[in-house]
Design a protein around this motif. Sequence first.
Motif, PDB file in Angstrom:
ATOM      1  N   THR A  59       0.833  -1.205   0.000  1.00  0.00           N
ATOM      2  CA  THR A  59       0.000   0.000   0.000  1.00  0.00           C
ATOM      3  C   THR A  59       0.867   1.254   0.000  1.00  0.00           C
ATOM      4  O   THR A  59       0.580   2.215  -0.722  1.00  0.00           O
ATOM      5  N   LEU A  60       1.936   1.230   0.774  1.00  0.00           N
ATOM      6  CA  LEU A  60       2.838   2.379   0.829  1.00  0.00           C
ATOM      7  C   LEU A  60       3.499   2.614  -0.526  1.00  0.00           C
ATOM      8  O   LEU A  60       3.575   3.749  -0.992  1.00  0.00           O
ATOM      9  N   ARG A  61       3.956   1.545  -1.176  1.00  0.00           N
ATOM     10  CA  ARG A  61       4.569   1.692  -2.503  1.00  0.00           C
ATOM     11  C   ARG A  61       3.564   2.270  -3.498  1.00  0.00           C
ATOM     12  O   ARG A  61       3.904   3.145  -4.304  1.00  0.00           O
ATOM     13  N   GLU A  62       2.319   1.785  -3.447  1.00  0.00           N
ATOM     14  CA  GLU A  62       1.294   2.305  -4.349  1.00  0.00           C
ATOM     15  C   GLU A  62       1.026   3.778  -4.067  1.00  0.00           C
ATOM     16  O   GLU A  62       0.861   4.579  -5.004  1.00  0.00           O
ATOM     17  N   ALA A  63       0.984   4.149  -2.790  1.00  0.00           N
ATOM     18  CA  ALA A  63       0.749   5.548  -2.425  1.00  0.00           C
ATOM     19  C   ALA A  63       1.910   6.423  -2.896  1.00  0.00           C
ATOM     20  O   ALA A  63       1.693   7.533  -3.402  1.00  0.00           O
ATOM     21  N   GLU A  64       3.145   5.927  -2.743  1.00  0.00           N
ATOM     22  CA  GLU A  64       4.301   6.688  -3.201  1.00  0.00           C
ATOM     23  C   GLU A  64       4.263   6.873  -4.714  1.00  0.00           C
ATOM     24  O   GLU A  64       4.545   7.953  -5.222  1.00  0.00           O
ATOM     25  N   ARG A  65       3.899   5.804  -5.433  1.00  0.00           N
ATOM     26  CA  ARG A  65       3.800   5.877  -6.891  1.00  0.00           C
ATOM     27  C   ARG A  65       2.740   6.901  -7.297  1.00  0.00           C
ATOM     28  O   ARG A  65       2.949   7.727  -8.191  1.00  0.00           O
ATOM     29  N   SER A  66       1.600   6.854  -6.633  1.00  0.00           N
ATOM     30  CA  SER A  66       0.511   7.785  -6.925  1.00  0.00           C
ATOM     31  C   SER A  66       0.940   9.220  -6.632  1.00  0.00           C
ATOM     32  O   SER A  66       0.632  10.145  -7.395  1.00  0.00           O
ATOM     33  N   LEU A  67       1.649   9.389  -5.523  1.00  0.00           N
ATOM     34  CA  LEU A  67       2.133  10.721  -5.156  1.00  0.00           C
ATOM     35  C   LEU A  67       3.095  11.257  -6.212  1.00  0.00           C
ATOM     36  O   LEU A  67       3.020  12.429  -6.599  1.00  0.00           O
ATOM     37  N   GLU A  68       3.983  10.402  -6.701  1.00  0.00           N
ATOM     38  CA  GLU A  68       4.915  10.826  -7.749  1.00  0.00           C
ATOM     39  C   GLU A  68       4.158  11.223  -9.017  1.00  0.00           C
ATOM     40  O   GLU A  68       4.506  12.204  -9.670  1.00  0.00           O
ATOM     41  N   GLU A  69       3.115  10.447  -9.361  1.00  0.00           N
ATOM     42  CA  GLU A  69       2.312  10.791 -10.534  1.00  0.00           C
ATOM     43  C   GLU A  69       1.651  12.148 -10.340  1.00  0.00           C
ATOM     44  O   GLU A  69       1.626  12.978 -11.260  1.00  0.00           O
ATOM     45  N   GLU A  70       1.108  12.379  -9.146  1.00  0.00           N
ATOM     46  CA  GLU A  70       0.451  13.662  -8.863  1.00  0.00           C
ATOM     47  C   GLU A  70       1.457  14.810  -8.913  1.00  0.00           C
ATOM     48  O   GLU A  70       1.143  15.892  -9.398  1.00  0.00           O
ATOM     49  N   ARG A  71       2.677  14.567  -8.410  1.00  0.00           N
ATOM     50  CA  ARG A  71       3.714  15.598  -8.472  1.00  0.00           C
ATOM     51  C   ARG A  71       4.034  15.930  -9.924  1.00  0.00           C
ATOM     52  O   ARG A  71       4.212  17.094 -10.279  1.00  0.00           O
ATOM     53  N   GLY A  72       4.127  14.885 -10.754  1.00  0.00           N
ATOM     54  CA  GLY A  72       4.392  15.099 -12.175  1.00  0.00           C
ATOM     55  C   GLY A  72       3.291  15.916 -12.830  1.00  0.00           C
ATOM     56  O   GLY A  72       3.563  16.838 -13.602  1.00  0.00           O
ATOM     57  N   LYS A  73       2.036  15.556 -12.511  1.00  0.00           N
ATOM     58  CA  LYS A  73       0.905  16.306 -13.060  1.00  0.00           C
ATOM     59  C   LYS A  73       0.956  17.763 -12.602  1.00  0.00           C
ATOM     60  O   LYS A  73       0.715  18.688 -13.382  1.00  0.00           O
ATOM     61  N   ARG A  74       1.272  17.954 -11.321  1.00  0.00           N
ATOM     62  CA  ARG A  74       1.316  19.306 -10.769  1.00  0.00           C
ATOM     63  C   ARG A  74       2.406  20.124 -11.461  1.00  0.00           C
ATOM     64  O   ARG A  74       2.184  21.285 -11.808  1.00  0.00           O
ATOM     65  N   GLN A  75       3.573  19.501 -11.654  1.00  0.00           N
ATOM     66  CA  GLN A  75       4.650  20.221 -12.339  1.00  0.00           C
ATOM     67  C   GLN A  75       4.234  20.588 -13.757  1.00  0.00           C
ATOM     68  O   GLN A  75       4.523  21.695 -14.226  1.00  0.00           O
ATOM     69  N   GLY A  76       3.557  19.666 -14.428  1.00  0.00           N
ATOM     70  CA  GLY A  76       3.065  19.957 -15.767  1.00  0.00           C
ATOM     71  C   GLY A  76       2.083  21.119 -15.764  1.00  0.00           C
ATOM     72  O   GLY A  76       2.141  21.997 -16.634  1.00  0.00           O
ATOM     73  N   LEU A  77       1.177  21.108 -14.779  1.00  0.00           N
ATOM     74  CA  LEU A  77       0.208  22.200 -14.676  1.00  0.00           C
ATOM     75  C   LEU A  77       0.903  23.524 -14.369  1.00  0.00           C
ATOM     76  O   LEU A  77       0.528  24.570 -14.915  1.00  0.00           O
ATOM     77  N   GLU A  78       1.904  23.480 -13.483  1.00  0.00           N
ATOM     78  CA  GLU A  78       2.633  24.710 -13.162  1.00  0.00           C
ATOM     79  C   GLU A  78       3.346  25.250 -14.399  1.00  0.00           C
ATOM     80  O   GLU A  78       3.339  26.459 -14.642  1.00  0.00           O
ATOM     81  N   GLN A  79       3.946  24.351 -15.176  1.00  0.00           N
ATOM     82  CA  GLN A  79       4.619  24.787 -16.401  1.00  0.00           C
ATOM     83  C   GLN A  79       3.611  25.377 -17.386  1.00  0.00           C
ATOM     84  O   GLN A  79       3.879  26.387 -18.043  1.00  0.00           O
ATOM     85  N   ALA A  80       2.445  24.744 -17.491  1.00  0.00           N
ATOM     86  CA  ALA A  80       1.400  25.260 -18.381  1.00  0.00           C
ATOM     87  C   ALA A  80       0.926  26.629 -17.902  1.00  0.00           C
ATOM     88  O   ALA A  80       0.686  27.526 -18.722  1.00  0.00           O
ATOM     89  N   MET A  81       0.790  26.794 -16.595  1.00  0.00           N
ATOM     90  CA  MET A  81       0.353  28.087 -16.054  1.00  0.00           C
ATOM     91  C   MET A  81       1.387  29.175 -16.352  1.00  0.00           C
ATOM     92  O   MET A  81       1.029  30.301 -16.699  1.00  0.00           O
ATOM     93  N   VAL A  82       2.662  28.827 -16.211  1.00  0.00           N
ATOM     94  CA  VAL A  82       3.715  29.800 -16.518  1.00  0.00           C
ATOM     95  C   VAL A  82       3.643  30.193 -17.993  1.00  0.00           C
ATOM     96  O   VAL A  82       3.717  31.370 -18.341  1.00  0.00           O
ATOM     97  N   ALA A  83       3.468  29.185 -18.857  1.00  0.00           N
ATOM     98  CA  ALA A  83       3.369  29.470 -20.289  1.00  0.00           C
ATOM     99  C   ALA A  83       2.143  30.329 -20.590  1.00  0.00           C
ATOM    100  O   ALA A  83       2.224  31.294 -21.361  1.00  0.00           O
ATOM    101  N   LEU A  84       1.004  29.982 -19.980  1.00  0.00           N
ATOM    102  CA  LEU A  84      -0.218  30.764 -20.211  1.00  0.00           C
ATOM    103  C   LEU A  84      -0.075  32.181 -19.675  1.00  0.00           C
ATOM    104  O   LEU A  84      -0.542  33.138 -20.306  1.00  0.00           O
ATOM    105  N   THR A  85       0.575  32.317 -18.535  1.00  0.00           N
ATOM    106  CA  THR A  85       0.792  33.650 -17.975  1.00  0.00           C
ATOM    107  C   THR A  85       1.624  34.487 -18.948  1.00  0.00           C
ATOM    108  O   THR A  85       1.315  35.659 -19.185  1.00  0.00           O
TER     109      THR A  85
END
Length: 132
Positions: free
Chosen positions: A56-82
């Motif tokens: 369960t911990l490994r799955e949670a860590e994997r999910s967290l990494e995916e969410e971090r990746g998504k967040r970084q992508g969104l932040e980059q998109a926001m910077v570009a849109l800004t």
Amino acid sequence: SRAEEEQVEGLKQQLAEAAEQAKKLEFDLDGEREEAKVAREELEEVAEELTQLRTTLREAERSLEEERGKRQGLEQAMVALTGEVEELQRRLQEAEQSNGSEKDNTGSQPQSGGGGGGASAEALRDSLEVAQ
């Protein structure tokens, strides 16, 4: 041989006591074995739960990494849109200033070009609203 009989009787009694003690020790040993068996089963259950928790911990860590990746992508998109919004705002200001100076020079909307400056400012304003 009275003495021998007494000695034999004493040995028989010692043997009976030893047999009784052996039964008692065997009973105690059976109890210890049962306790050890129960403890082993409990330990196996705890080990299984620990394995599940690790999974369960490994799955949670994997999910967290995916969410971090998504967040970084969104932040980059926001910077570009800004950046795009800032560029559109700058271009809109330039178009409005250009349009305003044409009005100042002629006193009305420019006649030639069919109001190109105004149309350009409108298009930029529309683009800016969409971007925001």
